[in-house]
Enzyme design. Structure first.
Site, PDB file in Angstrom:
ATOM      1  CG  ASN A   1      -0.385  -0.313   2.983  1.00 34.85           C
ATOM      2  OD1 ASN A   1       0.855  -0.804   2.436  1.00 34.85           O
ATOM      3  ND2 ASN A   1      -1.378   0.431   3.426  1.00 34.85           N
TER       4      ASN A   1
ATOM      5  CD  GLU B   1       5.471   0.396  12.485  1.00 32.27           C
ATOM      6  OE1 GLU B   1       6.200   1.503  13.397  1.00 32.27           O
ATOM      7  OE2 GLU B   1       4.214   0.630  12.277  1.00 32.27           O
TER       8      GLU B   1
ATOM      9  CB  CYS C   1      -1.869   0.973   8.565  1.00 33.90           C
ATOM     10  SG  CYS C   1      -0.322   2.021   9.249  1.00 33.90           S
TER      11      CYS C   1
ATOM     12  CD  GLU D   1       9.080   1.383  10.080  1.00 34.34           C
ATOM     13  OE1 GLU D   1       7.933   1.606   9.566  1.00 34.34           O
ATOM     14  OE2 GLU D   1       9.517   0.637   9.753  1.00 34.34           O
TER      15      GLU D   1
END
Ligand SMILES: NC(=O)c1ccc[n+]([C@@H]2O[C@H](COP(=O)([O-])OP(=O)(O)OC[C@H]3O[C@@H](n4cnc5c(N)ncnc54)[C@H](O)[C@@H]3O)[C@@H](O)[C@H]2O)c1
Ligand SMILES: O=C[C@H](O)CS(=O)(=O)O
Length: 485
Positions: free
Chosen positions: A158, A257, A291, A465
């Protein structure tokens, strides 16, 4: 057909040890445009042997890469950043062709992805240690931070650019090397990044991209190798759990993640002129395939109908189409399976009493296109309430009190992003502190930036991150005692 200013950025080979290679078995994997289903490229189907070669190259390269000064690595990363920005338009065309998102979003992702390289080119010089006051007069205590070593990354379709740079930038900045396995659907963005890394002068073996249609086999090669000391994964929670299990045998560090189920809460006192556009951006970015998309919209009862009406009017303005051929706000879903899943989730809600107030079915364009959708009167027994939708569907929940909103918001195994809108500043702190999420945005619908720590709690993952915190994921702490003084 993809037309680029620099056609050499369309790479159809994998990048291992500074070389462009084909698969040993000669096999290739088609890359399809999700808007049309047409094949736009092929990439090699690498397997165990090629992956092991990439690991071996990363191990050799690590020995010299870690010995460069942070400043020397910074110069090369800065050059890579500058080349990415200079080639933004071509990288955006490639991304939209393989992933489907609007060109403007692709260009935005390229800049967002490059920002991690820019940020860590500098932050790598700040991997500070400590000198600790000694416990003995004849001893000194020194704490240093050292690169973990050879690392691996497995990334999703994505965000086929930024999910890679968000990992390799901190890794390379502190002296690690990295093998990347991108998603089968979207390898072209990863390979174009490698072409530019090569042009920037990043040495052979420091970073490699292994393309494959055998993710389980290649993934296991990465997780089983004792040479690979860390795995960073971005993707679904079930796959993340499996990879964590696989990493246990070699006690690898992992960063995860994973999936989300973001609540977006709008209280009666919110400024709807700001909350509605923010809720559109949060829900329909990348056609809902992020997400951190608003996955559940929780609307306080006093404004529920007004919000539903005004939100539907804005959703009706979203134009759907092939973003490689026109300026649309909504592209296709990544594949037919994704479309079928979204359609089944909407049908499940309607069967259980929900009310469609916009869209609700596959788009008349056919293929992987789905209508921008709003479904009202959602209850907790519906799939739209429990599962990550990953599509352009906004489920509306009604709530009465702040306590009820927080309870609904936290009633999920996920904990990535949450959003809420209010003009009551006591409530800002009460609700933000009560929400069980790694990231909370107040009166805003977009929270992603390289300067802040991105990541989740519960089953949305581990590690961060971006920001100074993201660098810690690629560093080991060493304690040195100097005695006999
Ligand atoms: N938290 C975040 O930052 C973040 C960002 C983007 C996407 N995601 C999540 O990713 C999911 C969507 O992406 P997706 O469909 O690509 O996820 P996915 O988990 O199906 O695939 C992600 C990557 O893992 C690989 N993979 C799949 N099974 C594997 C296995 N058994 N062993 C090794 N590799 C394997 C795939 O090839 C791909 O490269 C959603 O759940 C979304 O929430 C999370
Ligand atoms: O899909 C997940 C990405 O992390 C979204 S964002 O680009 O970081 O907002």
């Amino acid at each position: 057909m993809i037309t680029l200013k620099d056609p050499s950025l369309l790479k159809q080979q994998a990048y291992v040890n500074g070389q462009w290679i084909d698969a040993l078995n000669g096999e290739t994997n088609p890359v399809l445009n999700p808007a049309t289903g047409e094949q736009i490229a092929t990439v090699p189907d690498l397997g165990v042997e090629e992956t092991e070669a990439a690991i071996a190259a990363a191990e050799v390269a690590f020995k010299s890469w870690k010995k460069k000064t942070a400043k020397e690595r910074s110069v090369l990363l800065r050059k890579w950043f500058e080349l990415i920005v200079a080639n933004k338009d071509d990288l955006a065309i490639l991304m939209t062709a393989e992933q489907g998102k609007p060109i403007a979003e692709s260009a935005g992702e390229v800049v967002y992805g490059a920002s991690f390289i820019e940020w860590y080119a500098e932050e790598g010089k700040r991997a500070y240690g400590d000198v600790i006051p000694s416990h003995a007069v004849d001893k000194r205590i020194i704490v240093t931070k050292e690169p973990i070593g050879v690392t691996a990354a497995i990334t999703p379709w994505n965000f086929p650019n930024a999910m890679i740079t968000r990992k390799c930038a901190p890794a390379l900045a502190v002296g690690c090397t990295m093998i990347i396995k991108p998603a089968e659907d979207t390898p072209l963005s990863a390979l174009a990044l490698m072409e530019l890394a090569d042009r920037a002068g990043i040495p052979a073996g420091v970073i490699s991209v292994v393309t494959t249609k055998r993710p389980i086999e290649v993934g296991k090669t990465l997780t089983d190798s004792p040479i690979v000391r860390k795995l960073s994964f971005t993707g679904s929670t079930p796959v993340g759990k499996q990879l964590m299990r696989q990493c246990a045998d070699t006690v690898k560090k992992t960063s995860m993640e994973l999936g989300g189920n973001a609540p977006l809460i709008i209280f009666d006192d919110a400024d709807l002129d700001k909350a509605i556009p923010a809720a559109i951006a949060s829900k329909y970015r990348n056609s809902g395939q992020t997400c951190v998309c608003a996955n559940r919209l929780l609307i306080q009862s006093g404004i529920y109908e007004e919000f539903a009406q005004r939100y539907a009017a804005e959703v009706a303005k979203l134009e759907v189409g092939n973003c490689s051929e026109g300026e649309f706000q909504q592209g296709p879903l990544i594949n037919r399976a994704a479309l079928d899943k979204v359609a089944m989730m909407v049908d499940d809600a309607v069967a259980k009493g929900a009310r469609v107030i916009a869209g609700g079915k596959p788009h008349e364009l056919g293929g992987n296109f789905f209508e921008p959708t709003i479904v009202a009167d959602i209850t907790n027994d519906m799939r739209l309430a429990r599962e990550e939708i990953f599509g352009p569907v906004a489920p509306l929940f009604r709530f009465e009190t702040e306590e009820e909103a927080v309870q609904i918001a936290n009633d999920t195994e996920f904990g990535l992003a949450a959003y809420f809108f209010t003009r009551d500043y006591a409530r800002v702190f009460r609700v933000s502190e009560a929400l069980e999420y790694g990231m909370v945005a107040v009166n805003d619908g977009i929270l992603s930036t390289e300067v802040a720590p991105f990541g989740g709690v519960k089953e949305s993952g581990t590690g961060r991150e971006g920001s100074k915190y993201g660098m810690d994921d690629y560093l080991e702490i060493k304690y040195t005692l100097v005695g006999g003084l």
